[in-house]
Design a protein around this motif. Sequence first.
Motif, PDB file in Angstrom:
ATOM      1  N   TRP A 366      13.646   1.808  32.041  1.00 17.74           N
ATOM      2  CA  TRP A 366      14.020   1.248  33.338  1.00 17.74           C
ATOM      3  C   TRP A 366      15.502   1.515  33.627  1.00 17.74           C
ATOM      4  CZ3 TRP A 366       9.943  -0.407  36.018  1.00 17.74           C
ATOM      5  CH2 TRP A 366      10.159  -1.065  37.239  1.00 17.74           C
ATOM      6  N   HIS A 393      13.426   8.120  47.153  1.00 21.45           N
ATOM      7  CA  HIS A 393      13.177   6.821  46.544  1.00 21.45           C
ATOM      8  C   HIS A 393      11.682   6.510  46.500  1.00 21.45           C
ATOM      9  CE1 HIS A 393      12.822   2.356  46.687  1.00 21.45           C
ATOM     10  NE2 HIS A 393      13.738   2.445  45.747  1.00 21.45           N
ATOM     11  N   CYS A 396       9.960   8.672  43.779  1.00 21.32           N
ATOM     12  CA  CYS A 396      10.338   8.285  42.419  1.00 21.32           C
ATOM     13  C   CYS A 396       9.686   6.968  42.018  1.00 21.32           C
ATOM     14  CB  CYS A 396      11.857   8.179  42.308  1.00 21.32           C
ATOM     15  SG  CYS A 396      12.707   9.770  42.405  1.00 21.32           S
ATOM     16  N   ILE A 397       9.617   6.000  42.932  1.00 24.20           N
ATOM     17  CA  ILE A 397       8.950   4.736  42.620  1.00 24.20           C
ATOM     18  C   ILE A 397       7.463   4.981  42.371  1.00 24.20           C
ATOM     19  CG2 ILE A 397       8.289   2.494  43.566  1.00 24.20           C
ATOM     20  CD1 ILE A 397      11.163   2.641  42.634  1.00 24.20           C
ATOM     21  N   PHE A 401       5.475   4.233  38.812  1.00 21.85           N
ATOM     22  CA  PHE A 401       4.271   3.401  38.735  1.00 21.85           C
ATOM     23  C   PHE A 401       3.100   4.185  38.130  1.00 21.85           C
ATOM     24  CE2 PHE A 401       0.294   2.041  40.864  1.00 21.85           C
ATOM     25  CZ  PHE A 401       0.184   0.778  40.307  1.00 21.85           C
ATOM     26  N   LYS A 419       5.414  -4.679  41.556  1.00 22.20           N
ATOM     27  CA  LYS A 419       6.349  -5.206  42.548  1.00 22.20           C
ATOM     28  C   LYS A 419       7.119  -6.395  41.985  1.00 22.20           C
ATOM     29  CE  LYS A 419       3.676  -5.873  46.107  1.00 22.20           C
ATOM     30  NZ  LYS A 419       3.324  -6.237  47.510  1.00 22.20           N
ATOM     31  N   LEU A 422       9.808  -4.973  39.839  1.00 17.12           N
ATOM     32  CA  LEU A 422      10.886  -4.443  40.666  1.00 17.12           C
ATOM     33  C   LEU A 422      11.712  -5.565  41.292  1.00 17.12           C
ATOM     34  CD1 LEU A 422       9.088  -1.512  42.521  1.00 17.12           C
ATOM     35  CD2 LEU A 422      11.016  -1.295  40.973  1.00 17.12           C
ATOM     36  N   LEU A 427      15.591  -1.769  41.060  1.00 16.17           N
ATOM     37  CA  LEU A 427      16.172  -0.437  40.939  1.00 16.17           C
ATOM     38  C   LEU A 427      17.046  -0.158  42.160  1.00 16.17           C
ATOM     39  CD1 LEU A 427      13.061   1.547  39.651  1.00 16.17           C
ATOM     40  CD2 LEU A 427      15.091   0.909  38.333  1.00 16.17           C
ATOM     41  N   PHE A 476       9.222  -0.938  49.574  1.00 15.22           N
ATOM     42  CA  PHE A 476       8.222  -0.026  49.040  1.00 15.22           C
ATOM     43  C   PHE A 476       6.833  -0.662  49.049  1.00 15.22           C
ATOM     44  CE2 PHE A 476      11.226  -1.780  45.984  1.00 15.22           C
ATOM     45  CZ  PHE A 476      10.455  -2.783  45.411  1.00 15.22           C
TER      46      PHE A 476
END
Length: 477
Positions: A366, A393, A396-397, A401, A419, A422, A427, A476
């Motif tokens: 992370w 972004h 990449c997320i 996942f 979620k 996160l 991040l 996101f």
Amino acid sequence: MSQLSFTPQVCEAGPFRGYAKLHWIRAAAERRRDEKVGSLFHHLGVDNLRQAFRELDGSRACGVDGVTKQQYHVKLEDNLRALHSTIRCGGWRPRPSREVLIPKPRGGTRPLAVGCLEDKIVQTLTARVLEAVYEPLFHRHSYGFRRGKSAHQALGRLRSVINARKKKCVVVEMDIEKFFNSVDHEWLLQKLKLKIADEHFLRLISRMLRGSILHEDGTLADSERGTPQGSPVSPMLANICLHHLLDGWFDAEFAGQGEFVRYADDAVFVFTDADVAQRFQASLQIRLKEAGLSLNIAKSAIVPFSSSAPKGIVSFLGFDFFWGKDRDGGRLLKLKTAAKRLHRSMQAFTDWVKDARNSKPLRKLWDDAAARLRGHFSYFGVRSNEAKLNHFHFVCIGALFKWLNRRSQKRSFTWVQFKRKLYFNPLPLPQRGDDLIDLTSEHHAVRKHQPKSRMREIRTSGSVRSLNRSTDRLRFT
């Protein structure tokens, strides 16, 4: 009669902090720009070698001798005195550098030369001495590998130059074919002799250029051309080469007809007349041959780039310049991440997650993901580039996942659990508004305001109820 001890004067501030008398060279070179520097070899003393050792990054790869910075530090003073004695008597020669082939994004490989630790010390100090001599002479629009200069300043300068010629603008993009591997040694040494009269110091540089390379297949070959990439002195020698080859020549031949911006071997030239641009490109090919270089025609182009009728985009340092629209419908010069660079960055992040998902604990993974996102946003976080930042972004997320759920046959996260992770361990998010870098000119390539603290957003009691109320704020969903 006791001997008097002599302590050299060490610079306490500025770019040569910790070095003895190099700031004196810089001041003298600035006052006497047209005179040669007579004596430099004696500056390769123990005190300056020690400071050069301190500047080295101990995490870098070792050379053929396998000596690390920590091992060399055990008997540092004895090692430095022995190294200084070898340099002083003229017996120092670089050991063979170990070749490492780095894959290029567009295919092929880029050779890097990994030298031994003692060679890196001498090369680092040599680069600092050359910096003291040549920094006052370098062109103000040369931005690569220079203290106080940055890629964002180069981008800001190019934006200003194009805006000043927005009604009639022709851009010449230059790409030199294998620049670092093709520079002619004799030509470069002749240019060094125009400013440096110390034969011992020039002989030291000549030995660095002609050092041996141990290839990956085990063969040993002398370097006949080029400045070895990976060497601490290579960026400075490259700047000196291009200073003589391009910067001074352009000012002498095309002053008043155009402007240029150069970052190392990546340069863009801006004109108002298409005929002048074509004549410049033809002259440039002839000029490069003097140093044993050639123009990569496939990656070099003449782009008509007036705001009313642009015929393409201008690429520079990973960005694409294009003409967009402002709020009033007028033409506005904007920047965005180049498509190939964006795809390469996203693919690199995905490949990294895929390879590292089982080799590191989740906390370390992370933190590394946060560092990669932060590094991308700090460079590409400029105004008008919000869409590409959000795209990077989002991808990449999604990759994080996807591949964290493929560490075993059992899924690690549902989307709600991810979620939540996160939310409590956020991040980095792309910058917005005043947090973006302003590139209105080379002198304002900075953020107007410091990024605001996001601590209030992540404060929570940790209850599921508070989590459900706040997840709608995440970008996101």
